[in-house]
Design a protein around this motif. Structure first.
Motif, PDB file in Angstrom:
ATOM      1  N   GLY A 116       0.815  -1.213   0.000  1.00  0.00           N
ATOM      2  CA  GLY A 116       0.000   0.000   0.000  1.00  0.00           C
ATOM      3  C   GLY A 116       0.842   1.254   0.000  1.00  0.00           C
ATOM      4  O   GLY A 116       0.525   2.243  -0.668  1.00  0.00           O
ATOM      5  N   ALA A 117       1.950   1.247   0.751  1.00  0.00           N
ATOM      6  CA  ALA A 117       2.843   2.411   0.795  1.00  0.00           C
ATOM      7  C   ALA A 117       3.450   2.668  -0.577  1.00  0.00           C
ATOM      8  O   ALA A 117       3.526   3.817  -1.039  1.00  0.00           O
ATOM      9  CB  ALA A 117       3.942   2.184   1.829  1.00  0.00           C
ATOM     10  N   TRP A 118       3.905   1.589  -1.228  1.00  0.00           N
ATOM     11  CA  TRP A 118       4.472   1.734  -2.576  1.00  0.00           C
ATOM     12  C   TRP A 118       3.435   2.334  -3.527  1.00  0.00           C
ATOM     13  O   TRP A 118       3.718   3.280  -4.262  1.00  0.00           O
ATOM     14  CB  TRP A 118       4.936   0.374  -3.078  1.00  0.00           C
ATOM     15  N   GLY A 119       2.217   1.783  -3.518  1.00  0.00           N
ATOM     16  CA  GLY A 119       1.176   2.276  -4.413  1.00  0.00           C
ATOM     17  C   GLY A 119       0.773   3.701  -4.111  1.00  0.00           C
ATOM     18  O   GLY A 119       0.559   4.505  -5.026  1.00  0.00           O
ATOM     19  N   ALA A 120       0.696   4.057  -2.820  1.00  0.00           N
ATOM     20  CA  ALA A 120       0.284   5.408  -2.443  1.00  0.00           C
ATOM     21  C   ALA A 120       1.305   6.444  -2.887  1.00  0.00           C
ATOM     22  O   ALA A 120       0.955   7.480  -3.474  1.00  0.00           O
ATOM     23  CB  ALA A 120       0.073   5.484  -0.929  1.00  0.00           C
ATOM     24  N   VAL A 121       2.579   6.182  -2.621  1.00  0.00           N
ATOM     25  CA  VAL A 121       3.629   7.144  -2.987  1.00  0.00           C
ATOM     26  C   VAL A 121       3.775   7.230  -4.500  1.00  0.00           C
ATOM     27  O   VAL A 121       3.875   8.334  -5.069  1.00  0.00           O
ATOM     28  CB  VAL A 121       4.968   6.745  -2.331  1.00  0.00           C
ATOM     29  N   GLN A 122       3.771   6.087  -5.158  1.00  0.00           N
ATOM     30  CA  GLN A 122       3.931   6.079  -6.614  1.00  0.00           C
ATOM     31  C   GLN A 122       2.800   6.835  -7.304  1.00  0.00           C
ATOM     32  O   GLN A 122       3.035   7.695  -8.164  1.00  0.00           O
ATOM     33  CB  GLN A 122       3.988   4.623  -7.098  1.00  0.00           C
ATOM     34  N   ALA A 123       1.567   6.543  -6.916  1.00  0.00           N
ATOM     35  CA  ALA A 123       0.427   7.173  -7.574  1.00  0.00           C
ATOM     36  C   ALA A 123       0.296   8.649  -7.202  1.00  0.00           C
ATOM     37  O   ALA A 123      -0.073   9.475  -8.041  1.00  0.00           O
ATOM     38  CB  ALA A 123      -0.858   6.423  -7.214  1.00  0.00           C
ATOM     39  N   SER A 124       0.599   9.003  -5.960  1.00  0.00           N
ATOM     40  CA  SER A 124       0.516  10.410  -5.546  1.00  0.00           C
ATOM     41  C   SER A 124       1.537  11.254  -6.296  1.00  0.00           C
ATOM     42  O   SER A 124       1.225  12.350  -6.789  1.00  0.00           O
ATOM     43  CB  SER A 124       0.744  10.531  -4.037  1.00  0.00           C
ATOM     44  N   ALA A 125       2.776  10.760  -6.378  1.00  0.00           N
ATOM     45  CA  ALA A 125       3.813  11.500  -7.105  1.00  0.00           C
ATOM     46  C   ALA A 125       3.463  11.631  -8.578  1.00  0.00           C
ATOM     47  O   ALA A 125       3.656  12.692  -9.197  1.00  0.00           O
ATOM     48  CB  ALA A 125       5.158  10.792  -6.940  1.00  0.00           C
ATOM     49  N   ALA A 126       2.918  10.547  -9.158  1.00  0.00           N
ATOM     50  CA  ALA A 126       2.509  10.595 -10.563  1.00  0.00           C
ATOM     51  C   ALA A 126       1.385  11.606 -10.768  1.00  0.00           C
ATOM     52  O   ALA A 126       1.378  12.359 -11.751  1.00  0.00           O
ATOM     53  CB  ALA A 126       2.065   9.211 -11.026  1.00  0.00           C
ATOM     54  N   GLY A 127       0.432  11.664  -9.841  1.00  0.00           N
ATOM     55  CA  GLY A 127      -0.681  12.600  -9.971  1.00  0.00           C
ATOM     56  C   GLY A 127      -0.232  14.051  -9.931  1.00  0.00           C
ATOM     57  O   GLY A 127      -0.660  14.875 -10.742  1.00  0.00           O
ATOM     58  N   VAL A 128       0.648  14.368  -8.981  1.00  0.00           N
ATOM     59  CA  VAL A 128       1.167  15.737  -8.899  1.00  0.00           C
ATOM     60  C   VAL A 128       1.944  16.085 -10.166  1.00  0.00           C
ATOM     61  O   VAL A 128       1.823  17.196 -10.715  1.00  0.00           O
ATOM     62  CB  VAL A 128       2.059  15.896  -7.649  1.00  0.00           C
ATOM     63  N   ALA A 129       2.743  15.125 -10.647  1.00  0.00           N
ATOM     64  CA  ALA A 129       3.535  15.363 -11.854  1.00  0.00           C
ATOM     65  C   ALA A 129       2.646  15.613 -13.062  1.00  0.00           C
ATOM     66  O   ALA A 129       2.907  16.520 -13.874  1.00  0.00           O
ATOM     67  CB  ALA A 129       4.447  14.168 -12.113  1.00  0.00           C
ATOM     68  N   ILE A 130       1.587  14.836 -13.205  1.00  0.00           N
ATOM     69  CA  ILE A 130       0.668  15.009 -14.332  1.00  0.00           C
ATOM     70  C   ILE A 130      -0.021  16.364 -14.253  1.00  0.00           C
ATOM     71  O   ILE A 130      -0.160  17.075 -15.257  1.00  0.00           O
ATOM     72  CB  ILE A 130      -0.371  13.869 -14.346  1.00  0.00           C
ATOM     73  N   LEU A 131      -0.449  16.740 -13.050  1.00  0.00           N
ATOM     74  CA  LEU A 131      -1.127  18.024 -12.869  1.00  0.00           C
ATOM     75  C   LEU A 131      -0.209  19.185 -13.237  1.00  0.00           C
ATOM     76  O   LEU A 131      -0.605  20.121 -13.941  1.00  0.00           O
ATOM     77  CB  LEU A 131      -1.593  18.153 -11.419  1.00  0.00           C
TER      78      LEU A 131
END
Length: 472
Positions: free
Chosen positions: A387-402
């Motif tokens: 869950g930690a891996w998925g949360a950090v990976q997806a959160s960083a990707a979301g900020v980057a996309i935005l």
């Protein structure tokens, strides 16, 4: 025929699929691949919202990249909740006797609902809807993207947790890795299919494609869930008396874990800024149509699968996953440099090579950081690490996309106005600025992960059976 087809598929899978040797007596390959169908549906939705639709909205509908970036980032609002979703599904209390199934099912329903709303919202965004005003379409599209994102996060997290429940402890890292291969396979084939169906863009065909994806999501996930989780007679009960916040604090207080999470965040951002821009770049700068640009996501997915395949072999030889993740970041740097050069050279071939390289580096980085994170987990707590891996990976990707959409719009407007000099008055300038930022982020990833790769003496020992023989 059915009796011989499944063993044949299982034999082919064991030979050619990365991490296919994750199968065991308790979880045979046929059952594991059937469970992995929920990852195929997630892959289809990911390609649709992160590749195909952003190109359609930016090029065909004329929506600003900033707004598209915000829409695509909306699904990732649920990314930080992935660790909490996994923890809640661990302790879900239900009279029906299931822990994971309710989360996967409601995630599927949310994903289906978002995809059902989406085509009509996109049509309204053109301003030709009978309800009057493109703003209604924008609001509907935001809701649709949000529902799809929430559904993907919920179903994927609970589904991966279910897979770890079913697998023997020694096989769990490889089971999770194999399910990510299934995700990439779904992305690869859906990219090819969407590219063929939308080769000549037509709004009616777009509606059909999105609705077909919604239906496929429901069918695939029902098949994936059928008789996978055994029911607990009398209902489930809470099994963990330690609250989530305490477990999280204990997990991240280890310096090595924190450094790995920082490296993951930087790398995920570096590889993800291109998600909403690569296809519009191909359309604006190189003049490719929707079908041709969607094929780029197929190349990207093929590169990801190749990265997973190499990781399977290398990890089977007991190579350090942190070192392999750094290699993936380095490949990403070279790939983005090739993409930058594709504009001045007007070379579609270089763009295709760059797209494959981004996938190759990204796949290698993703799976190796995932394995490294699971190595950090204490016995019985692999779900929290996942869950930690998925949360950090997806959160960083979301900020980057935005951020990427706003950077492309802002820098592109300055360049086209001549404020940055006559040499930068080019449609490629805004995109190139983002590519260079991604290169810088991947260099920062190398700096962050370097100390982890230089310290093999503190790496946890992994039995050879954990990684097996890879593709052999």
């Amino acid at each position: 025929m059915k009796g011989t087809a499944l063993p044949l598929w299982a034999r082919l899978g064991t030979r050619f699929l990365p991490f296919a040797d994750a199968a065991s007596t308790d979880l045979p390959l046929g059952r594991l691949l059937r469970l992995g169908l929920f990852q195929v549906s997630v892959g289809m939705a990911f390609v649709l919202i992160n590749f195909t639709l952003n190109r359609v909205m930016i090029v065909e509908i004329g929506v600003s990249a900033s707004l598209v970036g915000a829409m695509v980032a909306l699904p990732l609002l649920f990314a930080p909740a992935r660790a909490l979703i996994g923890y809640k599904s661990d302790n879900h209390v239900s009279v029906l006797g299931w822990r994971r199934v309710p989360y996967i099912w409601f995630g599927t329903v949310m994903q289906f609902s978002g995809l059902s709303i989406m085509p009509f919202a996109l049509l309204l965004m053109t301003g030709h809807g009978a309800l009057g005003g493109a703003w209604i379409g924008v609001a509907g599209a935001c809701l649709a993207f949000l529902l799809v994102g929430a559904g993907m996060a919920t179903a994927q997290t609970a589904g991966l947790a279910l897979a770890t429940d079913l697998a023997p402890e020694a096989k769990r890292p490889r089971v999770v890795a194999l399910l990510y291969v299934m995700l990439l396979i779904g992305m690869f084939f859906s990219s090819l299919l969407f590219g063929r169906l939308l080769g000549a863009f037509n709004p009616t065909r777009l509606v059909e494609v999105i609705q077909g994806t919604a239906l496929a999501t429901m069918v695939l996930n029902v098949i994936a869930l059928w008789k996978q989780e055994a029911r607990v007679v009398g209902g489930t009960s809470r099994v963990d008396t330690v609250d989530f916040s305490s477990q999280w604090r204990d997990f991240v207080k280890v310096r090595r874990t924190r450094r790995l999470l920082i490296s993951l965040a930087l790398g995920a951002a570096g590889f993800s800024m291109q998600d909403i821009l690569l296809e519009p770049y191909a359309g604006h700068v190189l003049g490719l149509n929707v079908g041709q640009t969607t094929a780029l996501s197929a190349l990207w997915s093929a590169g990801m699968i190749a990265g997973f395949a190499y990781a399977a072999r290398a990890l089977g030889r007991q190579m350090d996953p942190n070192r392999l993740a750094g290699m993936g970041a380095l490949i990403g740097v070279a790939a983005f440099a090739v993409v930058v050069l594709s504009a001045p050279l007007v070379s579609v071939s270089m763009l295709c090579l760059g797209a494959f390289g981004i996938g190759l580096g990204g796949g290698l980085f993703a799976v190796c950081t995932l394995i490294a994170m699971m190595d950090q987990a204490e016995p019985g707590k692999s779900g929290l690490a996942l869950g930690a891996w998925g949360a950090v990976q997806a959160s960083a990707a979301g900020v980057a996309i935005l951020v990427s959409g706003a950077l492309r719009d802002g820098f592109g407007a300055l360049a086209m106005s001549g404020a940055l000099g006559a040499g930068l008055v080019d449609p490629a300038s805004g995109y190139s600025f983002v590519w260079h930022i991604e290169i810088a982020l991947l260099f920062a990833t190398l700096v962050a992960i370097g100390p982890l790769a230089r310290r093999p003496d503190v790496l946890p020992e992994r039995p050879v059976t954990d990684f097996g023989r890879g593709l052999v």
